[in-house]
Design a protein around this motif. Sequence first.
Motif, short mmCIF file in Angstrom:
data_model
loop_
_atom_site.label_atom_id
_atom_site.label_comp_id
_atom_site.label_asym_id
_atom_site.label_seq_id
_atom_site.Cartn_x
_atom_site.Cartn_y
_atom_site.Cartn_z
N LEU A 105 0.86 -1.14 -0.06
CA LEU A 105 0.01 -0.03 -0.04
C LEU A 105 0.75 1.35 0.02
O LEU A 105 0.46 2.26 -0.69
CB LEU A 105 -0.88 0.07 1.22
N PRO A 106 1.80 1.54 1.08
CA PRO A 106 2.59 2.78 0.81
C PRO A 106 3.21 2.81 -0.42
O PRO A 106 3.40 3.87 -0.85
CB PRO A 106 3.48 2.62 1.95
N GLU A 109 0.82 3.97 -3.17
CA GLU A 109 0.18 5.50 -2.85
C GLU A 109 1.28 6.36 -2.99
O GLU A 109 1.26 7.72 -3.55
CB GLU A 109 -0.28 5.48 -1.51
N HIS A 110 2.62 6.12 -2.86
CA HIS A 110 3.51 7.06 -2.65
C HIS A 110 4.63 7.03 -3.68
O HIS A 110 5.52 7.89 -3.68
CB HIS A 110 4.42 7.21 -1.31
N ARG A 154 5.34 -3.46 6.75
CA ARG A 154 4.83 -2.52 6.16
C ARG A 154 5.37 -0.88 6.56
O ARG A 154 5.51 -0.04 5.86
CB ARG A 154 3.30 -2.49 6.74
#
Lengths: 251, 259
Positions: A105-106, A109-110, A154
């Motif tokens: 996820l990170p 998104e980034h 994560r």
Amino acid sequence: MSNIIAKLDNVTMRYGDKVILQNCSLDVVEGAITCIIGLSGAGKSTILRLLNGLRKPDEGHVYVKGVDICHMPETKLINFRSAIGFAFQFAALFDSMTIGENVSLPLREHSKMSEEEIEKTARATLESVGLEQTFNSMPSELSGGMIKRAGFARAVVTNPDIVLYDEPTTGLDPIVTHLLTDTIKRLRAQLNGTAVVISHDLQSIYMMADYIGMIFEGAIIAYGTVDELKKSMNPIVQQFLQGSEVGPIPL
Amino acid sequence: MKMLEDFGKGTTALIEYAGGVTMLGGETVGFIARARIRLTETLNQAYFLGFQSLIIVLLTSLFTGMVFSLESAQQAVQYGVGNLVGGAVAYTSVRELGPMLSAVVVAGRVGAAICAEIGSMVVTEQIEALQSLGLAPARFLVVPRLLALIIMLPLLTIFADVVSIVGGMWIAQTYAHINPDSFLSSARQTVGFEDVVKGLFKSVIFAIIIVLVGAYQGLGTRGGAAGVGQSTTGAVVISIILIFISNFIMSYMLFGVGH
């Protein structure tokens, strides 16, 4: 002289009428593992949340990489936080996502990585915490220790400069505790970064800490290396380290 | 003196609540305006929030249309205006009952689900985890749910309108021997396309209320499981009250004097 990567400067923090931190100051040394110890409810977790801007102090300043984050607007803080990893006490994995999706996820998104690169990086990060086989598992399928390690993965997948660990070994058996402590040390070395660890587990802290800060009644009352703290003449520190009921700490 | 103090506190809390919901709405709209939308999640939410509410909305609307027809059809026939029953049922369904009943049912099901899910995420630190990963909860959680319900609630309302009219028609035929052709003809003469559009506009406003109140209540959850329960009850109660109030205001503005 060691570089200070993050700093609490005379911070006071209240929840309603209750004072949690009172003129609390702390230096986080770059490239080191700083452990914060103290009684339950002493404000240890609040310190971590101040360091990544999840909480704002009522008074004082919080500097991270030289920037005072207290007055940073939420929109900027959101981006700033992506450079600080946070491993939560109970991992706080998103239970509607697989472990792989949580860790990806990170990056998704980034970063501007392709899906292939994201999956490769997420798998490699999971491998570094010994969980390569859990990529497609749901958090509910994992044991407590595995969930914590997935939370570590994560937190570090974006190679953050600082990783904050909130009670990483609480409630785990001694073997898993040893494994997690080792993982924290290894991840710090691998990232060549900085770690701040909140814990009650003294054995674990002695194994990994470069510096220890003890918080009591809202302030850091002792700070130093493991040996320095063990030799501290402060009766509060000694009572805490010995786990004794007898001493100045009110029960 | 105590009463005055309580009144003051209550008013402040109300203003704070309204401000909080408005700010969450503003933040959410900001992300939508900048096209910061998670499309897959929006589609998943559309399925979950909309499709899974279909049966309950259809059942509620069917029986409401039937009972409305049951109450009015025999009386109407007695007074010799049986040919107007279709119009009355359609008029009420499209302008009022369809949008409002669908919204109330969805508030009970979807509003509660949104609040409980987000509330659970708060108490298990998942919201803080989102923030610590540099992700705004409004974009991550509220935007997909808001877009999904803005699309799905009007669709559910269309189904509700149709089923309500069909149910009413069946009862009118069975108990008052009103011919279905006469029923439908009356419905067509009474309800225009404009009425349908206005009814659907209401649904969009109701969708915004349900999602924002549910999300705001969820994000404000404190404590453990008990806190989630309290927030969820609050979300449903507040949503339903706001649906009724806003329905009156919209009916007055859209269908009131001069319309």
